[in-house]
Design a protein around this motif. Structure first.
Motif, PDB file in Angstrom:
ATOM      1  N   THR A 192      -8.739   5.114  -3.029  1.00 17.58           N
ATOM      2  CA  THR A 192      -7.631   5.049  -1.947  1.00 17.58           C
ATOM      3  C   THR A 192      -7.095   3.587  -1.469  1.00 17.58           C
ATOM      4  O   THR A 192      -5.834   3.371  -1.579  1.00 17.58           O
ATOM      5  N   THR A 193      -7.814   2.740  -1.065  1.00 16.71           N
ATOM      6  CA  THR A 193      -7.517   1.665  -0.881  1.00 16.71           C
ATOM      7  C   THR A 193      -6.914   0.711  -2.073  1.00 16.71           C
ATOM      8  O   THR A 193      -5.951   0.188  -2.114  1.00 16.71           O
ATOM      9  N   GLY A 194      -7.377   0.889  -3.186  1.00 18.03           N
ATOM     10  CA  GLY A 194      -7.036   0.374  -4.372  1.00 18.03           C
ATOM     11  C   GLY A 194      -5.291   0.933  -4.735  1.00 18.03           C
ATOM     12  O   GLY A 194      -4.696   0.210  -5.145  1.00 18.03           O
ATOM     13  N   SER A 195      -5.299   2.244  -4.354  1.00 24.36           N
ATOM     14  CA  SER A 195      -3.691   2.505  -4.356  1.00 24.36           C
ATOM     15  C   SER A 195      -2.955   1.650  -3.596  1.00 24.36           C
ATOM     16  O   SER A 195      -1.610   1.409  -3.990  1.00 24.36           O
ATOM     17  N   LEU A 196      -3.214   1.611  -2.480  1.00 24.90           N
ATOM     18  CA  LEU A 196      -2.397   0.710  -1.496  1.00 24.90           C
ATOM     19  C   LEU A 196      -2.187  -0.751  -1.981  1.00 24.90           C
ATOM     20  O   LEU A 196      -1.144  -1.507  -2.094  1.00 24.90           O
ATOM     21  N   VAL A 197      -3.467  -1.245  -2.169  1.00 25.38           N
ATOM     22  CA  VAL A 197      -3.414  -2.847  -2.998  1.00 25.38           C
ATOM     23  C   VAL A 197      -2.654  -2.867  -4.333  1.00 25.38           C
ATOM     24  O   VAL A 197      -1.625  -3.589  -4.178  1.00 25.38           O
ATOM     25  N   SER A 198      -2.797  -1.857  -5.114  1.00 26.13           N
ATOM     26  CA  SER A 198      -2.211  -2.071  -6.232  1.00 26.13           C
ATOM     27  C   SER A 198      -0.598  -1.794  -6.056  1.00 26.13           C
ATOM     28  O   SER A 198       0.335  -2.659  -6.681  1.00 26.13           O
ATOM     29  N   ALA A 199      -0.128  -0.746  -5.150  1.00 28.31           N
ATOM     30  CA  ALA A 199       1.186  -0.862  -4.882  1.00 28.31           C
ATOM     31  C   ALA A 199       1.819  -2.118  -4.041  1.00 28.31           C
ATOM     32  O   ALA A 199       3.038  -2.374  -4.281  1.00 28.31           O
ATOM     33  N   ALA A 200       1.055  -2.734  -3.364  1.00 25.96           N
ATOM     34  CA  ALA A 200       1.413  -3.884  -2.466  1.00 25.96           C
ATOM     35  C   ALA A 200       1.776  -5.051  -3.368  1.00 25.96           C
ATOM     36  O   ALA A 200       2.719  -5.608  -3.427  1.00 25.96           O
ATOM     37  N   ARG A 201       0.997  -5.022  -4.395  1.00 27.04           N
ATOM     38  CA  ARG A 201       0.911  -6.346  -5.174  1.00 27.04           C
ATOM     39  C   ARG A 201       2.314  -6.148  -6.034  1.00 27.04           C
ATOM     40  O   ARG A 201       2.770  -6.957  -6.352  1.00 27.04           O
ATOM     41  N   TYR A 202       2.490  -4.852  -6.611  1.00 32.34           N
ATOM     42  CA  TYR A 202       3.547  -4.497  -7.672  1.00 32.34           C
ATOM     43  C   TYR A 202       4.945  -4.815  -6.802  1.00 32.34           C
ATOM     44  O   TYR A 202       5.595  -5.397  -7.357  1.00 32.34           O
ATOM     45  N   VAL A 203       4.887  -4.330  -5.516  1.00 28.89           N
ATOM     46  CA  VAL A 203       6.266  -4.365  -4.914  1.00 28.89           C
ATOM     47  C   VAL A 203       6.509  -5.956  -4.627  1.00 28.89           C
ATOM     48  O   VAL A 203       7.842  -6.310  -4.409  1.00 28.89           O
ATOM     49  N   LEU A 204       5.597  -6.764  -4.089  1.00 30.25           N
ATOM     50  CA  LEU A 204       5.427  -8.066  -3.901  1.00 30.25           C
ATOM     51  C   LEU A 204       6.162  -8.799  -5.185  1.00 30.25           C
ATOM     52  O   LEU A 204       7.110  -9.669  -4.895  1.00 30.25           O
ATOM     53  N   GLU A 205       5.791  -8.671  -6.114  1.00 32.87           N
ATOM     54  CA  GLU A 205       6.352  -9.020  -7.484  1.00 32.87           C
ATOM     55  C   GLU A 205       7.665  -8.593  -7.799  1.00 32.87           C
ATOM     56  O   GLU A 205       8.709  -9.092  -8.328  1.00 32.87           O
ATOM     57  N   HIS A 206       7.899  -7.174  -7.757  1.00 31.22           N
ATOM     58  CA  HIS A 206       9.178  -6.719  -8.038  1.00 31.22           C
ATOM     59  C   HIS A 206      10.259  -6.292  -7.151  1.00 31.22           C
ATOM     60  O   HIS A 206      11.370  -5.773  -7.480  1.00 31.22           O
ATOM     61  N   GLY A 207       9.753  -6.316  -5.902  1.00 31.01           N
ATOM     62  CA  GLY A 207      10.876  -5.827  -4.831  1.00 31.01           C
ATOM     63  C   GLY A 207      10.841  -4.309  -4.641  1.00 31.01           C
ATOM     64  O   GLY A 207      10.329  -3.649  -5.275  1.00 31.01           O
ATOM     65  N   GLY A 208      11.791  -4.032  -3.799  1.00 32.15           N
ATOM     66  CA  GLY A 208      12.054  -2.423  -3.536  1.00 32.15           C
ATOM     67  C   GLY A 208      11.053  -1.784  -2.719  1.00 32.15           C
ATOM     68  O   GLY A 208      10.486  -2.204  -1.706  1.00 32.15           O
ATOM     69  N   ALA A 209      11.065  -0.427  -3.116  1.00 35.08           N
ATOM     70  CA  ALA A 209       9.889   0.219  -2.205  1.00 35.08           C
ATOM     71  C   ALA A 209       9.220   1.134  -3.292  1.00 35.08           C
ATOM     72  O   ALA A 209       9.615   1.713  -4.277  1.00 35.08           O
ATOM     73  N   VAL A 210       7.803   1.381  -2.725  1.00 35.72           N
ATOM     74  CA  VAL A 210       6.810   2.114  -3.560  1.00 35.72           C
ATOM     75  C   VAL A 210       5.876   2.905  -2.620  1.00 35.72           C
ATOM     76  O   VAL A 210       6.180   2.387  -1.609  1.00 35.72           O
ATOM     77  N   CYS A 211       5.080   3.783  -3.173  1.00 37.39           N
ATOM     78  CA  CYS A 211       4.513   4.554  -2.385  1.00 37.39           C
ATOM     79  C   CYS A 211       3.062   4.624  -2.850  1.00 37.39           C
ATOM     80  O   CYS A 211       2.682   4.685  -3.768  1.00 37.39           O
ATOM     81  N   SER A 212       2.280   4.537  -1.540  1.00 38.20           N
ATOM     82  CA  SER A 212       0.850   4.870  -1.975  1.00 38.20           C
ATOM     83  C   SER A 212       0.327   6.154  -1.279  1.00 38.20           C
ATOM     84  O   SER A 212       0.375   6.162   0.229  1.00 38.20           O
ATOM     85  N   PRO A 213       0.219   7.236  -1.842  1.00 36.89           N
ATOM     86  CA  PRO A 213      -0.358   8.336  -0.948  1.00 36.89           C
ATOM     87  C   PRO A 213      -1.486   8.575  -0.555  1.00 36.89           C
ATOM     88  O   PRO A 213      -2.376   9.234  -0.744  1.00 36.89           O
ATOM     89  N   THR A 214      -1.823   7.805   0.395  1.00 32.16           N
ATOM     90  CA  THR A 214      -2.957   7.376   1.168  1.00 32.16           C
ATOM     91  C   THR A 214      -3.032   7.533   2.759  1.00 32.16           C
ATOM     92  O   THR A 214      -2.107   7.229   3.146  1.00 32.16           O
ATOM     93  N   SER A 215      -4.247   7.782   3.235  1.00 34.87           N
ATOM     94  CA  SER A 215      -4.287   7.816   4.755  1.00 34.87           C
ATOM     95  C   SER A 215      -5.654   7.474   4.814  1.00 34.87           C
ATOM     96  O   SER A 215      -6.827   7.416   4.086  1.00 34.87           O
TER      97      SER A 215
END
Length: 273
Positions: free
Chosen positions: A85-108
Motif C-alpha cells: 500500500t505504501t509502495g504504491s504511493l511511493v512508486s506513484a510519487a517517484r514516477y510523477v516527480l520524474e514525468h509530471g502530470g497526475a497519477v493515482c495510488s488507490p490506497t488509504s
C-alpha cells in the motif's frame, strides 16, 4: 492515466467496520471496465523505509503481527499488504516527480498512523513515508478526508520535518463548503512544494455516517479545482483514496470514480470515458 496497483495491496477478508483494506481490488475492477487507466506494478517499501517515518520497534511489531494494526487486529494478511500500500504511493510519487502530470495510488489508511502507534483504521503512515523518501524534495500534502490527519502532524512534529507542508481539512470545524472551495486556491498556493500528495477523502460526503459536509457536486468541484491548480502550474500530483463508510459501498466507489473522472477531464480531456 497511470494507476499504481498490485493485488498484494488489497485484503478482502479483513474483519472491520472500515472497508478500506479491500477497497483497491474492488475499485480497480470497475475502473478497468469503465475508464482509460493503465495499471503499473508498484515496488514495495522495506522495513527500513517505514522506519524513516516511524519508531523502528513499532514497525517491527506491526510487520510481524505482534502489535495491533489500525483495524484493531493482528491479521498477517493486513501486515503483508502494508509494504505494497505504501509502495504504491511511493512508486506513484517517484514516477510523477520524474514525468509530471497526475497519477493515482488507490490506497488509504494512512493519516491517523502516528510515529509509534496505529489508530482509526490507519496502521503505517504512507503519506509521511513517501514524503521522507522523497527528501530533499519539498512535498505538499493536501488531506481532504473528513477527519483530522493527526498522525501526519504527529510525525512532522516528532521528527521536526521541514520538507513537508501539510493541510488537513479535518483540523477545521466543518466550515461552509462553498467558503472552503473559495479558499482552496490560496490553500494550495500556501502549501507550495515540488509535488502534491492529494488525499481525496470520500467520507467528506454529506451521507457518510462518520463524516459529511459536502455534496457530490461540491466534492467534484473540490477535485477539479485541485487538478486544475496543479496542471496550470505544472505541479506533479499523486492522489489517493481516504475514508468512505456509507452502508452502500457502491456509493463510496462512485465518489472515487468521480475523482478519477475529474482528473481525466483536466489532464486527459479526450479520454475521460
Amino acid at each position: 492515466m497511470k494507476v499504481f496497483y498490485s493485488p498484494r495491496q488489497s485484503v478482502a477478508g479483513n474483519l472491520s467496520f472500515s472497508p478500506s483494506a479491500g477497497k483497491p481490488e474492488r475499485l480497480l475492477a470497475q475502473w478497468l471496465e469503465r475508464y482509460p487507466v493503465q495499471v503499473v506494478e508498484p515496488q514495495p517499501v522495506s522495513e527500513a523505509d517505514f522506519c524513516r517515518a516511524h519508531d523502528p520497534a513499532f514497525v517491527k511489531g506491526i510487520l510481524s503481527s505482534r502489535i495491533s494494526n489500525g483495524f484493531g487486529n493482528t491479521s498477517p494478511e493486513v501486515a503483508a499488504s502494508l509494504p505494497w500500500t505504501t509502495g504504491s504511493l511511493v512508486s506513484a510519487a517517484r514516477y510523477v516527480l520524474e514525468h509530471g502530470g497526475a497519477v493515482c495510488s488507490p490506497t488509504s489508511g494512512f493519516h491517523h498512523a502516528r510515529y509509534a502507534s496505529a489508530h482509526g483504521f490507519c496502521t503505517l503512515n504512507g503519506l509521511m513515508v513517501a514524503a521522507m523518501l522523497l527528501q530533499p524534495r519539498r512535498v505538499a500534502i493536501l488531506d481532504c478526508d473528513f477527519h483530522y490527519g493527526d498522525g501526519t502532524d504527529d510525525i512532522i512534529e516528532k521528527l521536526k520535518v521541514e520538507t513537508v507542508s501539510h493541510y488537513t481539512t479535518g483540523a477545521r470545524e466543518c466550515p461552509d463548503p462553498d467558503n472552503f472551495l473559495e479558499e482552496l486556491p490560496q490553500i494550495l498556493q500556501n502549501l507550495g512544494g515540488e509535488i502534491l500528495i492529494y488525499q481525496a477523502g470520500a467520507d467528506a460526503h454529506l451521507w457518510d455516517p462518520l463524516g459529511g459536509w459536502m455534496t457530490s457536486v461540491q466534492m467534484r468541484r473540490r477535485d477539479r479545482m485541485v487538478f486544475e491548480f496543479c496542471k496550470e502550474r505544472n505541479l506533479p500530483v499523486v492522489w489517493n483514496l481516504a475514508g468512505g463508510y456509507q452502508e452502500d459501498f457502491q456509493a463510496v466507489l462512485d465518489l472515487h470514480h468521480a475523482t478519477l473522472e475529474e482528473c481525466l477531464r483536466v489532464f486527459h480531456p479526450s479520454k475521460e470515458g
